[in-house]
Design a protein around this motif. Structure first.
Motif, PDB file in Angstrom:
ATOM      1  N   CYS A 122       0.817  -1.216   0.000  1.00  7.26           N
ATOM      2  CA  CYS A 122       0.000   0.000   0.000  1.00  7.26           C
ATOM      3  C   CYS A 122       0.851   1.267   0.000  1.00  7.26           C
ATOM      4  O   CYS A 122       0.401   2.326   0.451  1.00  7.26           O
ATOM      5  N   LEU A 123       2.084   1.188  -0.469  1.00 10.61           N
ATOM      6  CA  LEU A 123       2.948   2.379  -0.500  1.00 10.61           C
ATOM      7  C   LEU A 123       2.915   3.050  -1.868  1.00 10.61           C
ATOM      8  O   LEU A 123       3.361   4.172  -2.032  1.00 10.61           O
ATOM      9  N   LEU A 124       2.389   2.331  -2.858  1.00 15.17           N
ATOM     10  CA  LEU A 124       2.387   2.820  -4.230  1.00 15.17           C
ATOM     11  C   LEU A 124       1.087   2.356  -4.881  1.00 15.17           C
ATOM     12  O   LEU A 124       0.619   1.249  -4.624  1.00 15.17           O
ATOM     13  N   LYS A 125       0.497   3.228  -5.717  1.00  7.73           N
ATOM     14  CA  LYS A 125      -0.775   2.895  -6.356  1.00  7.73           C
ATOM     15  C   LYS A 125      -0.529   2.241  -7.724  1.00  7.73           C
ATOM     16  O   LYS A 125       0.286   2.745  -8.500  1.00  7.73           O
ATOM     17  N   ALA A 126      -1.220   1.147  -7.971  1.00  8.21           N
ATOM     18  CA  ALA A 126      -1.065   0.478  -9.268  1.00  8.21           C
ATOM     19  C   ALA A 126      -1.790   1.267 -10.348  1.00  8.21           C
ATOM     20  O   ALA A 126      -2.715   2.025 -10.061  1.00  8.21           O
ATOM     21  N   THR A 127      -1.361   1.092 -11.603  1.00  6.74           N
ATOM     22  CA  THR A 127      -2.084   1.702 -12.719  1.00  6.74           C
ATOM     23  C   THR A 127      -3.374   0.919 -12.965  1.00  6.74           C
ATOM     24  O   THR A 127      -4.436   1.503 -13.154  1.00  6.74           O
ATOM     25  N   SER A 128      -3.266  -0.417 -12.923  1.00  4.00           N
ATOM     26  CA  SER A 128      -4.466  -1.257 -13.015  1.00  4.00           C
ATOM     27  C   SER A 128      -4.161  -2.632 -12.443  1.00  4.00           C
ATOM     28  O   SER A 128      -3.014  -2.954 -12.128  1.00  4.00           O
ATOM     29  N   GLY A 129      -5.217  -3.439 -12.302  1.00  6.57           N
ATOM     30  CA  GLY A 129      -5.057  -4.780 -11.746  1.00  6.57           C
ATOM     31  C   GLY A 129      -5.735  -4.894 -10.402  1.00  6.57           C
ATOM     32  O   GLY A 129      -6.245  -3.904  -9.869  1.00  6.57           O
ATOM     33  N   ARG A 130      -5.746  -6.131  -9.864  1.00  4.19           N
ATOM     34  CA  ARG A 130      -6.450  -6.371  -8.603  1.00  4.19           C
ATOM     35  C   ARG A 130      -5.503  -7.017  -7.603  1.00  4.19           C
ATOM     36  O   ARG A 130      -4.743  -7.926  -7.960  1.00  4.19           O
ATOM     37  N   VAL A 131      -5.526  -6.524  -6.364  1.00  3.19           N
ATOM     38  CA  VAL A 131      -4.753  -7.149  -5.290  1.00  3.19           C
ATOM     39  C   VAL A 131      -5.684  -7.365  -4.103  1.00  3.19           C
ATOM     40  O   VAL A 131      -6.356  -6.432  -3.662  1.00  3.19           O
ATOM     41  N   VAL A 132      -5.728  -8.614  -3.605  1.00  2.09           N
ATOM     42  CA  VAL A 132      -6.515  -8.914  -2.414  1.00  2.09           C
ATOM     43  C   VAL A 132      -5.581  -9.548  -1.390  1.00  2.09           C
ATOM     44  O   VAL A 132      -4.864 -10.500  -1.700  1.00  2.09           O
ATOM     45  N   ILE A 133      -5.569  -8.982  -0.172  1.00  7.77           N
ATOM     46  CA  ILE A 133      -4.707  -9.512   0.886  1.00  7.77           C
ATOM     47  C   ILE A 133      -5.570  -9.899   2.076  1.00  7.77           C
ATOM     48  O   ILE A 133      -6.254  -9.055   2.649  1.00  7.77           O
ATOM     49  N   ASP A 134      -5.538 -11.192   2.384  1.00  5.24           N
ATOM     50  CA  ASP A 134      -6.349 -11.766   3.460  1.00  5.24           C
ATOM     51  C   ASP A 134      -7.812 -11.306   3.379  1.00  5.24           C
ATOM     52  O   ASP A 134      -8.419 -10.932   4.387  1.00  5.24           O
ATOM     53  N   GLY A 135      -8.335 -11.310   2.189  1.00  4.43           N
ATOM     54  CA  GLY A 135      -9.743 -10.969   1.981  1.00  4.43           C
ATOM     55  C   GLY A 135     -10.009  -9.490   1.758  1.00  4.43           C
ATOM     56  O   GLY A 135     -11.116  -9.102   1.404  1.00  4.43           O
ATOM     57  N   PHE A 136      -9.006  -8.650   1.973  1.00  3.41           N
ATOM     58  CA  PHE A 136      -9.204  -7.195   1.806  1.00  3.41           C
ATOM     59  C   PHE A 136      -8.697  -6.733   0.444  1.00  3.41           C
ATOM     60  O   PHE A 136      -7.569  -7.042   0.067  1.00  3.41           O
ATOM     61  N   ASP A 137      -9.525  -5.972  -0.251  1.00  5.16           N
ATOM     62  CA  ASP A 137      -9.137  -5.419  -1.545  1.00  5.16           C
ATOM     63  C   ASP A 137      -8.281  -4.168  -1.320  1.00  5.16           C
ATOM     64  O   ASP A 137      -8.648  -3.287  -0.546  1.00  5.16           O
ATOM     65  N   ILE A 138      -7.147  -4.111  -2.023  1.00  4.37           N
ATOM     66  CA  ILE A 138      -6.188  -3.030  -1.760  1.00  4.37           C
ATOM     67  C   ILE A 138      -6.747  -1.642  -2.144  1.00  4.37           C
ATOM     68  O   ILE A 138      -6.407  -0.637  -1.524  1.00  4.37           O
ATOM     69  N   GLY A 139      -7.628  -1.609  -3.128  1.00  4.35           N
ATOM     70  CA  GLY A 139      -8.210  -0.339  -3.554  1.00  4.35           C
ATOM     71  C   GLY A 139      -9.153   0.234  -2.508  1.00  4.35           C
ATOM     72  O   GLY A 139      -9.231   1.449  -2.317  1.00  4.35           O
TER      73      GLY A 139
END
Ligand SMILES: Nc1ncnc2c1ncn2[C@@H]1O[C@H](COP(=O)(O)OP(=O)(O)OP(=O)(O)O)[C@@H](O)[C@H]1O
Ligand SMILES: [Mg+2]
Length: 314
Positions: free
Chosen positions: A54-71
């Motif tokens: 969570c230190l840098l924002k992606a241009t696109s794509g999906r990241v889920v960590i332990d059920g939580f969506d990074i966005g």
């Protein structure tokens, strides 16, 4: 996402002014796994790990960590992750214990809980006896160990380490390996980046190989090495290697690839040992002044060469 998956990364892209530093990367990390991103300088490893932290924002794509969506749920994610950045982030005019106390308070720890946690972590990274020395007198490896302790203060479920052993002396490296393995045995999931084969080979349950923003292979060490198949690598060091000599080596049936890097010729071939005598003959009759010749069994370096045609350590 199954129950035993803790990190999901789908088609991750990060562009800097149009340049794709991360170019469509997807992978899953299983709960309790030590997962490694291995690749040369500039491959995109720090960019990937910074997005996951969570230190840098992606241009696109999906990241889920332990059920939580990074966005949407970055705040929930920050509570369950620990981050050890590539650059050391400690106060050099404070002692190790004072640094830990400072960061512990930021995490909302205090009193006996914080004190006990600090002592346990100092013990874990093997620096209890140096804890009251100022950081400015610490070696790079010792600072890295304190940085790891800082990342563990709030007892994270997942630990992210960006190049944990770069610039670290052998003694600290061993201690860092032991710490990562101890934590993992206690249930912490680990994601680390490295451009050192040794880190990946000694620590990681699964290794993703990254090059130029793309994930080019992902598996256990054993399975990755199977990809190299029957290939061996012969390296020839010479004062002078005439082009005709290189060409004559390329003509040998068993030879798959020949690359030149300064005075080093790297030959990728099948059944290397059997072809060695023939290769030496051709080199000498072609006018090459051979200084040394060595044969390597398949390792991650061989695999990288096999997949990309270039060396991991550039
Ligand atoms: N803030 C930025 N602006 C522009 N380009 C960047 C920025 N950060 C990284 N890059 C570029 O993105 C690419 C990937 O960089 P990154 O730091 O993720 O690589 P890395 O695999 O961590 O390399 P290293 O092994 O050197 O740490 C590189 O080409 C780098 O120059
Ligand atoms: Mg990096």
């Amino acid at each position: 996402m199954t129950d035993d998956t803790i990190v999901v990364v789908e088609d991750l892209v990060k562009r800097y002014n149009g340049f794709a530093a991360v170019d469509g990367v997807s992978f899953d990390i299983k709960r309790g796994e030590i997962f490694g991103l291995l690749g040369p300088n500039g491959a995109g490893k720090s960019t990937i790990i910074s997005i996951l932290c969570c230190l840098l924002k992606a241009t696109s794509g999906r990241v889920v960590i332990d059920g939580f969506d990074i966005g949407r749920n970055a705040n929930n994610i920050k509570k369950i992750i620990g981050v050890v950045p590539q650059e050391i982030s400690l106060y050099h005019t404070l002692t190790a214990r004072e640094n830990l106390r400072f960061y512990g308070r930021i995490y909302g720890l205090s009193g006996k809980t914080l004190k006990n946690r600090i002592e346990a972590l100092l013990e874990m990274v093997g620096l209890t006896d140096r804890a009251d020395d100022l950081l400015e007198g610490y070696s790079g490896g010792m600072k890295r160990r304190i940085n790891i302790a800082v990342a563990l203060l709030h007892n994270p479920r997942i630990l992210f380490l960006d190049e944990p052993s770069t610039g670290v002396d052998p003694q600290s490296r061993k201690r860092i390996y032991d710490t990562i393995q101890d934590l993992n045995r206690q249930g912490t999931t680990v994601l680390l980046t490295t451009h050192q084969m040794e880190d990946a080979e000694k620590l990681c349950h699964r290794i993703a190989i990254v090059d130029k923003g793309k994930l080019i292979a992902l598996d256990t060490l054993e399975r990755l090495l199977e990809l190299v198949g029957e290939s061996d690598i012969i390296q020839v060091m010479a004062k002078e290697i005439p082009p005709a000599s290189v060409e004559s080596i390329r003509q040998i049936d068993e030879v798959q690839k020949v690359s030149m890097d300064g005075g080093i010729m790297t030959i990728q071939l099948v059944r290397g040992r059997e072809s060695l005598a023939g290769i030496v003959d051709r080199l000498i009759s072609g006018g090459t002044k051979v200084e040394s010749i060595s044969i390597k069994e398949p390792d991650l370096e061989t695999l990288f060469l096999h997949l990309t045609g270039t060396k991991l350590r550039r």
